[in-house]
Design an enzyme around this catalytic site. Structure first.
Site, mmCIF file in Angstrom:
data_model
loop_
_atom_site.group_PDB
_atom_site.id
_atom_site.type_symbol
_atom_site.label_atom_id
_atom_site.label_comp_id
_atom_site.label_asym_id
_atom_site.label_seq_id
_atom_site.Cartn_x
_atom_site.Cartn_y
_atom_site.Cartn_z
ATOM 1 N N GLY A 128 9.465 4.839 -1.075
ATOM 2 C CA GLY A 128 9.173 3.730 -1.968
ATOM 3 C C GLY A 128 8.028 4.010 -2.922
ATOM 4 O O GLY A 128 7.801 3.248 -3.862
ATOM 5 N N VAL A 264 12.074 13.250 7.191
ATOM 6 C CA VAL A 264 12.826 12.315 8.035
ATOM 7 C C VAL A 264 14.007 11.800 7.224
ATOM 8 O O VAL A 264 13.822 11.320 6.096
ATOM 9 C CB VAL A 264 11.927 11.158 8.496
ATOM 10 C CG1 VAL A 264 12.757 10.037 9.108
ATOM 11 C CG2 VAL A 264 10.897 11.663 9.505
ATOM 12 N N TYR A 451 -8.762 -5.513 8.203
ATOM 13 C CA TYR A 451 -8.229 -5.201 6.875
ATOM 14 C C TYR A 451 -9.175 -5.818 5.852
ATOM 15 O O TYR A 451 -9.390 -7.028 5.860
ATOM 16 C CB TYR A 451 -6.828 -5.788 6.748
ATOM 17 C CG TYR A 451 -6.065 -5.298 5.548
ATOM 18 C CD1 TYR A 451 -5.222 -4.197 5.638
ATOM 19 C CD2 TYR A 451 -6.175 -5.930 4.308
ATOM 20 C CE1 TYR A 451 -4.509 -3.744 4.542
ATOM 21 C CE2 TYR A 451 -5.473 -5.474 3.202
ATOM 22 C CZ TYR A 451 -4.636 -4.380 3.330
ATOM 23 O OH TYR A 451 -3.928 -3.928 2.244
#
Lengths: 529, 529
Positions: A128, A264, A451
């Site tokens: 992506g 992968v 985060y």
């Protein structure tokens, strides 16, 4: 995905008046555009170092339609989406991979790897393109060129075992496409990282992605039952059964391998039936410490919500629960309900009985820990806006405001200390006032992720400014004994701290595995190890 | 632990009259002792191949008291506790390690590994000695001798982080000792494999042990937060945080490494507070297929008991829930309540609210799947006798009855097929009638373990007889696509099938890791890889 900003241009919104006013006031910037984006037609893209013969060789492997050396194709694979990436994209000159190659089968991937070994060309896998750690930087290192191997043709639901609830998906399947393919059969994967709309199954695997529903459905590495890695030495298939004692778990060696051991190509993941029931509940805690203690009690009891996250006092006040609407004034919105406190979000998915049972246990623990229920509104609001955060950053960069995220994970005992160390490092490294917001979005029995979102006034050299801050804050994280990344991965940006985390001997072990699978070193050089 | 049988001589009981009658009737054996145990004083132990200088070298490292070449000390470390091991123990000649060395610190372990490399001596780590796959066989392979490195001095609770609920334990701490050390502080590990009373923390780690409470507290590999491996190349410490994205998970490379990469000396594991509440509930299902479907539904809903296990029709009928009392007649006992059906056991531990909530969800699912509650009796009976099973085997071997266990794990879709394949392979390989019992004791969302106990009439060469059967059944497991071991590990016995499970390239990767950490190959040669 835009080449120089997050996501879909259609969804990118200018700063709202409220947000712009707030930011201008806080950081003392004028609101004028100081660092504009650039017209891709005017960009000088690094010329491809591949010859006509090279391109013919690549076309012989994947077909003529699936190799491109065009500037426009190369430019969108020039890197990921960290703030340094986006700052670099605003320059007139751009480094890009020397070609984009799109294989359709494992055999084609194997042939590409062999060709690249013979021809001294580096291979950078591309899913992506959402890496925020330089994981898809088209670095050739010691090789004469680098190709971007785009996995988008590997986009199939290869198999769905409805009894065992295992889906085998091609590496190029994106988050929304996985949900669509599975949804047609009544199933869901339930992996919703911030990058969900663009991130791919292969990317989620090799970066150990963790989604917003990790409390309920696990991190991506927890979901993986089997995985296929095509390497220069052959195909490695790991994972014959859910869990076993057949020596070390080779799945866990491929997960997190960031393209450095091979590519992968397909992944078998645990899926679940589309839930029959969903409950939402928002909570207010007086302080982040109270909320963390409540989250810890829930995780240690072992009865988890599907989503469980809490914003600290500053993130709550600035209403990052509605990331596109920082500072907007609306008395019905959740930040107005938690003045001086912290907003926590829970959702529960499953059968009606299980949802009610789990929600009841969590409610008891949260209430005992001082939480006040806010009903279902805040959690629904959060869910609605949960993938919109990154758009805000692009609008801020325009007006000279830096905005970046970083994350770590540590044990409960060290959580407050690590949070303070990160906040202090950012405050020291960046010009006053620095706005540091924090949330917990991944909770374990023994610890939690932290985060951070930091917003600051950019200096004359925004890239160098952030790199110095990143250096300082990652050093602080490592010094505090926390992990250098919870779910963003190592890539190129965290690599200098890898030995601090896993030791020189750990780095050697990874090097030995790389050498066994990729003896020539063509696989994503300069990343991870 | 006895050198030639399971466990504590005090707890070993002769066959009860009921069991003996049943077995004699079923298998057509007389009940006479045909294969007696042997007086250790009369055994010819292989002489130590170490010189006086060698022993002095070892004593210089660990101290004079901690090296022994005495036959009695070497004999109890001559191997593990599989049925082949116990058959071999009934012979007059015994292979044993050339010395037993007991290090007390990581530095001593490191020095031992260096000494062994320089002196061409193999190192066989020894914890509880309960391996059933030849994992502690004192094989010297290409080396001139083999020492057993007994980890029993590494017996401390090194640290307990009560907030994060992480305990750091020495590798030599046994199951009961871990519970005692933690219990003194109000905590429990909750790892109860069949080998609990003897198995050690190090052994649980390197074999990926799975305990009876795996549904609630996870497999041992799930519990591990951090692990220290002393290798010939230095110390590898893996695990800085609960979960992270710092490349491949090196913990998962050390877990299951079976001493082949070095010696695990300490392990940090997740622990939990001694539960405030426990609920027990037994269930009857008409068939194993019904029970498996019910277990699958529970695991896929994700609300788990602490213990969840079910015996198939034959195991239920023979009442392995009371393993010392096969065939005893008592109308109050659980097997009398489930004629023709399958007995399932659940327990729930946690806070009263959480226990009630989880039990409620499971009860709803089991009832919908056709289960009938039997109240708390069967589960309490099972818990009382749960570590006594292996004693029965020794009494059976005396009278010419073979008894061995084997296990596998597969996906739900393949469970019945794998169970049938194992049963058929045993029936073909062993003389009629073969009694094959099976239970599920470890349940995952995507599949489950199958644990078999086989009882049969021994032939003239019992060892060769079982080895042929084992060969056949492991081949059947591999051919059916199931894993060759769920929690017994690879050791020496499963090693021929390792490549069938992980592929030649997987074996090469493990070889590369071994070579990086143990370049001379002294660490547990002949095991795993």
């Amino acid at each position: 995905m835009r080449w120089d900003a997050w996501g879909d241009p259609e969804l990118a919104a200018p700063l709202s008046e409220g947000t712009a006013t707030l930011i201008r006031g806080m950081l003392g910037v004028s609101g004028e555009v100081t660092l504009p984006t650039i017209d891709p037609a005017t960009v000088a893209v690094s010329p491809s170092r591949l010859s006509v013969d090279d391109l013919a060789g690549l076309r012989a492997i994947v077909g003529a339609d699936w190799v491109s050396a065009a500037d426009a194709d190369r430019l969108v694979r020039a890197g990921g989406k960290s703030t340094p990436d986006l700052l670099r994209r605003r320059r007139a000159e751009q480094d890009a991979p020397d070609a984009v190659v799109v294989p359709g089968t494992d055999d084609e991937v194997a042939a590409l790897l062999a060709w690249c070994g013979e021809n001294r060309v580096a291979v950078v896998p591309f899913g992506g393109g959402t890496s925020v750690v330089g994981g898809v930087d088209p670095t050739a290192e010691q090789f004469r060129a680098a190709i971007s191997v785009d996995l988008r043709r590997m986009d199939a639901l290869i198999d769905l075992d409805e009894v065992s609830q295992i889906a085998t998906l091609g590496a190029g399947v994106t988050g929304p496409e996985a949900e669509r393919l599975l949804g047609d059969r009544g199933f869901s994967l339930g992996h919703f990282p911030q990058s969900f709309r663009y991130g791919s199954i292969g990317g989620f695997s090799v970066t150990r992605s963790s989604g917003q529903a990790s409390a309920g459905y696990g991190r991506f590495d927890d979901m993986v039952q089997a995985i296929t890695l095509v390497t220069p030495r052959g195909i490695l298939r790991a994972g014959r059964s859910p869990k076993n004692a057949v020596g070390p778990d080779l799945r866990q060696l491929i997960l997190g391998s960031e393209g450095a051991f091979g590519i992968v190509t397909s992944v078998s993941v645990r899926v679940h039936r589309v839930p029959a029931a969903t409950e939402y509940e928002g909570w207010r805690f007086d302080t982040f410490a109270h909320a963390a203690a409540a989250f810890r009690a829930v995780a240690q009891e072992g009865v988890m919500p599907t989503v469980m996250r809490v914003s600290d006092e500053i993130e709550t006040a600035l209403n990052l629960a509605r990331p596109t609407e920082i500072g907007e004034s609306d008395d019905d919105l959740p930040d107005k309900q938690v003045p001086g406190g912290c907003l926590a979000i829970t959702t529960f998915e499953g059968s009606p009985t299980a949802v009610a049972a789990r929600a009841g246990v969590v409610r008891e623990i949260f209430t005992a820990a001082g939480g006040q229920s806010l009903g279902d509104g805040p959690a629904k609001t959060w869910e609605h806006g949960r993938f919109s955060g990154p758009y805000l950053r692009d609008a801020l960069l325009d007006i000279g405001v830096g905005c970046e995220t970083l994350e770590t994970v540590t044990t409960w005992a060290k959580l407050e200390e690590v949070k303070a160390a990160v906040t202090a490092a950012l405050a020291e490294a960046l010009p006053e006032p620095v706005v540091v917001m924090c949330h917990i979005s991944h909770t374990y029995a023994t610890g939690a992720s932290l985060y951070f979102t930091v917003v600051y006034r950019q200096g004359d050299d925004p890239l160098a400014q952030w790199q110095a801050a990143k250096q300082r804050v990652t050093g602080a994280i490592a010094a505090a004994g926390a992990s250098i990344t919870h779910h963003h991965a190592v890539g190129r940006d965290h690599r200098p701290w890898l030995a601090a985390e896993i030791g020189d001997l750990g780095v050697e072990v990874l090097g030995a595995v790389k050498h066994a699978l990729d003896p020539l070193g063509v696989c994503n050089p300069g990343k991870l190890v």
